[in-house]
Write a protein that holds these residues in place. Structure first.
Motif, PDB file in Angstrom:
ATOM      1  N   ARG A   1       3.736   3.147   5.618  1.00 19.86           N
ATOM      2  CA  ARG A   1       4.925   2.439   5.111  1.00 19.86           C
ATOM      3  C   ARG A   1       4.521   1.128   4.432  1.00 19.86           C
ATOM      4  N   GLU A   2       3.525   0.448   4.991  1.00 21.57           N
ATOM      5  CA  GLU A   2       3.028  -0.783   4.375  1.00 21.57           C
ATOM      6  C   GLU A   2       2.348  -0.469   3.043  1.00 21.57           C
ATOM      7  N   VAL A   3       1.598   0.611   2.986  1.00 21.91           N
ATOM      8  CA  VAL A   3       0.969   1.047   1.726  1.00 21.91           C
ATOM      9  C   VAL A   3       2.050   1.312   0.688  1.00 21.91           C
ATOM     10  N   LEU A   4       3.096   2.007   1.091  1.00 20.24           N
ATOM     11  CA  LEU A   4       4.185   2.313   0.168  1.00 20.24           C
ATOM     12  C   LEU A   4       4.862   1.037  -0.323  1.00 20.24           C
ATOM     13  N   ARG A   5       5.050   0.065   0.580  1.00 24.50           N
ATOM     14  CA  ARG A   5       5.661  -1.214   0.187  1.00 24.50           C
ATOM     15  C   ARG A   5       4.790  -1.921  -0.851  1.00 24.50           C
ATOM     16  N   LEU A   6       3.476  -1.934  -0.613  1.00 17.87           N
ATOM     17  CA  LEU A   6       2.567  -2.568  -1.577  1.00 17.87           C
ATOM     18  C   LEU A   6       2.598  -1.850  -2.920  1.00 17.87           C
TER      19      LEU A   6
ATOM     20  N   MET B   1      -6.088   0.361   2.590  1.00 22.47           N
ATOM     21  CA  MET B   1      -5.366   0.667   3.828  1.00 22.47           C
ATOM     22  C   MET B   1      -5.271   2.171   4.065  1.00 22.47           C
ATOM     23  N   LEU B   2      -5.356   2.960   3.026  1.00 22.16           N
ATOM     24  CA  LEU B   2      -5.287   4.407   3.195  1.00 22.16           C
ATOM     25  C   LEU B   2      -6.481   4.926   3.978  1.00 22.16           C
TER      26      LEU B   2
END
Length: 122
Positions: free
Chosen positions: A46-51, A33-34
């Protein structure tokens, strides 16, 4: 190097293996996703951080059973990745706040002025 308890039951070994496999899959998804460009990077980051936080939970849980130098190094790298993503989010949010062009109003104003000027010349 610390080693896993050689007396771990097969069920525990299987559980650890499943946690690490899931953590690896989530980490690969986050890293993929990055590299995905989009107009608004903050929700994606934010989704990357959640994962990455889910990966951390799984890895921390696995490390309660097995503590190796490789596991410690992986957790350290993971924390660095989380901090990097958090810093990127913070920087993008600050740029968005600072730049008046980040909102639609300057663009709407320019369009309205262009229409007024075009009507004046017609």
């Amino acid at each position: 190097m610390d080693a896993a308890d050689p007396d771990l039951p097969d069920a525990a070994v299987e559980h650890i293996s499943q946690m690490l496999t899931l953590a690896k899959r989530k980490h690969q998804e986050a890293i993929a996703m990055l590299g995905t460009p989009d107009p608004s990077a903050v929700p994606r980051l934010r989704e990357v951080l959640r994962l990455l936080e889910e990966v951390e939970l799984l890895a921390d849980d696995a490390s309660t059973y097995i503590e190796t130098d490789a596991m410690k190094a992986a957790l350290k790298d993971l924390h660095f990745q989380q901090a990097s993503v958090q810093m990127a989010i913070t920087q993008l949010e600050q740029l968005k706040v600072r730049s008046p062009w980040a909102t639609p109003w300057p663009w709407i104003t320019i369009m309205a002025l262009a229409l007024i000027i075009a009507q004046a010349f017609s």
